[in-house]
Design a protein around this motif. Structure first.
Motif, PDB file in Angstrom:
ATOM      1  N   TRP A   7       0.856  -1.177   0.000  1.00  0.00           N
ATOM      2  CA  TRP A   7       0.000   0.000   0.000  1.00  0.00           C
ATOM      3  C   TRP A   7       0.895   1.230   0.000  1.00  0.00           C
ATOM      4  N   THR A   8       0.300   2.400  -0.126  1.00  0.00           N
ATOM      5  CA  THR A   8       1.074   3.637  -0.094  1.00  0.00           C
ATOM      6  C   THR A   8       0.665   4.465   1.112  1.00  0.00           C
ATOM      7  N   PHE A   9       1.604   5.299   1.584  1.00  0.00           N
ATOM      8  CA  PHE A   9       1.283   6.205   2.685  1.00  0.00           C
ATOM      9  C   PHE A   9       2.160   7.443   2.584  1.00  0.00           C
ATOM     10  N   ASP A  10       1.694   8.524   3.187  1.00  0.00           N
ATOM     11  CA  ASP A  10       2.407   9.791   3.163  1.00  0.00           C
ATOM     12  C   ASP A  10       3.612   9.699   4.095  1.00  0.00           C
ATOM     13  N   PRO A  11       4.842   9.844   3.593  1.00  0.00           N
ATOM     14  CA  PRO A  11       6.018   9.709   4.456  1.00  0.00           C
ATOM     15  C   PRO A  11       6.117  10.787   5.521  1.00  0.00           C
ATOM     16  N   LEU A  12       5.407  11.910   5.357  1.00  0.00           N
ATOM     17  CA  LEU A  12       5.468  12.981   6.340  1.00  0.00           C
ATOM     18  C   LEU A  12       4.579  12.734   7.553  1.00  0.00           C
ATOM     19  N   VAL A  13       3.657  11.787   7.460  1.00  0.00           N
ATOM     20  CA  VAL A  13       2.762  11.506   8.586  1.00  0.00           C
ATOM     21  C   VAL A  13       3.458  10.457   9.462  1.00  0.00           C
TER      22      VAL A  13
END
Length: 290
Positions: A138-144
């Motif tokens: 899956w993908t996720f925001d690296p800044l969170v």
């Protein structure tokens, strides 16, 4: 019957414990009424304006009808407090194993510290192993940083691919028109680490002591944000990027570009993101190492 029956049984037992610990009932959803509830929950989580939808109930209905995964978590009163959806991706010449691709997962605000998200993912792991699927991506925001730690430390996934502006422009209060850069999480469902994590035994991740000579780059706030220590590289992200986007969108934008440059370089050099500390430091290990 799963070819990995012993591991599938372990996953099922771990999923039951995770659900009990979170105080929820986790199950597969197959009703139109349930899909409508999920759509509403996701729109609440992502703080979308009226008329917008993260994922329509019709699409959730199709995903479930196709035999893919739609998971829900309900509290003791039957209220929906979390949901997730994943599709199955077949093996191919370039990808030798059949796997799952997680489209979305979200937990109702106010329940994120109660283990609901963990229970959802463990249910999905058991679901996949029962069908001889060995991996989930899956993908996720690296800044969170909170999500990053959940994915890479709590679950035992890893990442070695950075996708620039993956979804294009995104609306909603949470994204605030920030470029939709994403890390690609790879979760080996059969690994010893994932099994240990499923039983709440994750590998501890903490930034080692470092000196000024170990600092490779400062962050937009003027503090060390990229260091080399203890045989690995370490990259820091903001504690709460969502709040920062509201308070200082220009500073948030500078963080996006800074982290993008760091990850692009380290992944090109063969490093892999393997865990995130509680204070928002990614551990970037040389490829092939733990």
């Amino acid at each position: 019957m799963s070819q990995n029956s012993a591991l599938a049984q372990q996953a099922q037992a771990a999923a039951r414990v995770a659900a009990e610990s979170a105080g929820v009932l986790v199950s597969n959803e197959g009703s139109l009424a349930g899909f409508l509830e999920i759509e509403t929950l996701f729109n609440t989580v992502w703080r979308l304006p009226p008329g917008e939808s993260v994922i329509p109930s019709e699409l959730l209905c199709s995903i479930g009808h196709a035999g893919c995964n739609v998971t829900v978590a309900r509290d003791q009163a039957g209220r929906l407090v979390g949901a997730a959806a994943a599709i199955v991706t077949p093996s191919s010449p370039s990808k030798k194993i059949a796997s799952m691709y997680s489209l979305i997962a979200g937990v109702l605000p106010g329940n994120s510290d109660h283990g609901v998200g963990f229970a959802l993912k463990q249910h999905q792991r058991a679901w996949g192993l029962d069908r001889d699927l060995s991996e989930m991506t899956w993908t996720f925001d690296p800044l969170v940083s909170r999500n990053a730690r959940f994915n890479l430390t709590k679950l035992g996934a890893h990442a070695s691919e950075y996708a620039v502006d993956f979804y294009g422009p995104m609306m909603g209060e949470m994204n605030a028109n920030d470029p939709s850069d994403r890390l690609v999480a790879v979760w080996p469902l059969t690994s010893d680490e994932s099994a240990a994590c499923s039983e709440d035994r994750p590998v501890a991740v903490g930034l080692p002591d470092f000196g000024l000579h170990d600092v490779l780059r400062l962050g937009p706030d003027g503090e060390p944000a990229f260091v080399a220590a203890n045989g690995a590289l370490w990259c820091r992200v903001p504690t709460d990027i969502v709040a920062l986007r509201g308070l200082d969108p220009r500073l948030a934008a500078r963080w996006r570009l800074s982290v993008r440059a760091i990850f692009t370089d380290v992944f090109a050099s063969g490093h892999v993101a393997r865990g995130v500390s509680r204070d928002g430091w990614y551990r970037l290990a040389p490829g092939g190492t733990a």
